[in-house]
Design a protein around this motif. Structure first.
Motif, PDB file in Angstrom:
ATOM      1  N   GLY A   1      22.519  13.795 -30.137  1.00 33.16           N
ATOM      2  CA  GLY A   1      22.273  12.366 -30.019  1.00 33.16           C
ATOM      3  C   GLY A   1      23.412  11.518 -30.549  1.00 33.16           C
ATOM      4  O   GLY A   1      23.860  10.565 -29.901  1.00 33.16           O
ATOM      5  N   ASN A   2      23.922  11.843 -31.732  1.00 26.41           N
ATOM      6  CA  ASN A   2      25.062  11.102 -32.270  1.00 26.41           C
ATOM      7  C   ASN A   2      26.298  11.315 -31.407  1.00 26.41           C
ATOM      8  O   ASN A   2      27.112  10.407 -31.222  1.00 26.41           O
ATOM      9  CB  ASN A   2      25.356  11.551 -33.700  1.00 26.41           C
ATOM     10  CG  ASN A   2      24.297  11.071 -34.674  1.00 26.41           C
ATOM     11  OD1 ASN A   2      23.739  10.004 -34.514  1.00 26.41           O
ATOM     12  ND2 ASN A   2      24.020  11.876 -35.679  1.00 26.41           N
ATOM     13  N   GLY A   3      26.435  12.524 -30.876  1.00 26.02           N
ATOM     14  CA  GLY A   3      27.574  12.826 -30.003  1.00 26.02           C
ATOM     15  C   GLY A   3      27.567  11.963 -28.754  1.00 26.02           C
ATOM     16  O   GLY A   3      28.620  11.522 -28.278  1.00 26.02           O
ATOM     17  N   VAL A   4      26.380  11.699 -28.199  1.00 28.88           N
ATOM     18  CA  VAL A   4      26.275  10.851 -27.012  1.00 28.88           C
ATOM     19  C   VAL A   4      26.727   9.429 -27.329  1.00 28.88           C
ATOM     20  O   VAL A   4      27.437   8.796 -26.538  1.00 28.88           O
ATOM     21  CB  VAL A   4      24.830  10.862 -26.467  1.00 28.88           C
ATOM     22  CG1 VAL A   4      24.632   9.767 -25.439  1.00 28.88           C
ATOM     23  CG2 VAL A   4      24.510  12.212 -25.844  1.00 28.88           C
ATOM     24  N   ARG A   5      26.324   8.912 -28.502  1.00 32.45           N
ATOM     25  CA  ARG A   5      26.758   7.567 -28.881  1.00 32.45           C
ATOM     26  C   ARG A   5      28.279   7.502 -29.022  1.00 32.45           C
ATOM     27  O   ARG A   5      28.924   6.567 -28.555  1.00 32.45           O
ATOM     28  CB  ARG A   5      26.103   7.132 -30.197  1.00 32.45           C
ATOM     29  CG  ARG A   5      24.643   6.795 -30.087  1.00 32.45           C
ATOM     30  CD  ARG A   5      24.181   5.815 -31.175  1.00 32.45           C
ATOM     31  NE  ARG A   5      24.823   5.985 -32.458  1.00 32.45           N
ATOM     32  CZ  ARG A   5      24.483   6.912 -33.357  1.00 32.45           C
ATOM     33  NH1 ARG A   5      23.517   7.772 -33.088  1.00 32.45           N
ATOM     34  NH2 ARG A   5      25.111   6.994 -34.512  1.00 32.45           N
TER      35      ARG A   5
END
Length: 227
Positions: free
Chosen positions: A15-19
């Motif tokens: 999830g943080n990687g997508v941001r």
């Protein structure tokens, strides 16, 4: 987008990687101050991040997976066809856990059976985290979130991530935490989740069952890697 953990394993999604990925694309395309969304293919399916006009990144994280076999976990479903506040014995201590997949497996706990409310800062995460990750109840290993409830709309979380250990933040974990908190009757569907790296705003919408994550992403540096 593909993600690799520090141990070399490849998770389904991050999830943080997508941001961060969305912020990277926005910087490349010079999209400052403009609203822009992307469709990102991940191992967990299509994820849709959106750069908002205030600079924050809002991500449609999809629908939570609750069926035990699909999380996956060997713990038996006990509520809503899901594993909710089930008992998990770790080193002789019984923890109450709720299992959720956000495209990757999560085990969320608010404390031990019959114990006091969890104080997450007091946890020895390096000691207890691996025992959850490699527990026999989780055939694909698991990410684990230890959660403290400040109020029905404010949670605090520390994460032990599968393949990476203790991390400053876990976007899918924050989403799983809010889903678990709602299922256990501890929180509303819209919460702020405090993590060591900063807060995330999570919403699990009742009307479409989608989970939305909103948080910052900032450029730290640019560089190149010789191949």
């Amino acid at each position: 987008m593909r993600i690799f953990n520090s141990d070399g394993s490849e998770p389904e999604m991050c999830g943080n990687g997508v941001r961060c990925f969305a912020r990277f694309i926005a910087e490349l395309e010079n999209l400052h101050g403009k609203r822009q969304s992307f469709t990102v293919h991940t191992g967990a399916g299509l994820i849709v991040p959106e750069i908002q006009e205030d600079g924050l990144v809002k991500v449609d994280m999809g629908q939570p997976v609750l069926k035990a076999a699909n999380v996956p976990t060997k713990l038996a479903s006990n509520k809503y066809d899901a594993v909710v506040k089930s008992e998990l014995v770790v080193d002789g201590v019984t923890w109450n856990v709720t299992c959720v997949s956000m495209g990757n497996p999560h085990c969320v706990t608010f404390g031990t059976k019959g114990g006091e409310d969890l104080q997450v800062d007091a946890l020895n995460l390096a000691q207890i985290g691996p025992k959850f990750e490699h527990h026999d109840a989780f055939p694909a290993r698991t990410n684990t979130e230890f959660v403290q409830v400040y109020s029905p709309s404010h949670l605090k979380m520390r994460a032990w991530e599968r393949g990476s250990g203790a991390t400053l933040a876990c976007g899918t974990g924050a989403c799983a935490t809010v889903v678990a908190a709602v299922l256990e009757g501890r929180a509303t569907r819209k919460c702020t989740v405090d993590l060591p790296g900063g807060p995330l705003d999570i919403e699990w919408r009742e009307e479409d069952n989608q989970v939305y994550m909103t948080g910052p992403a900032e450029v730290v540096f640019y560089g190149s890697v010789p191949l």
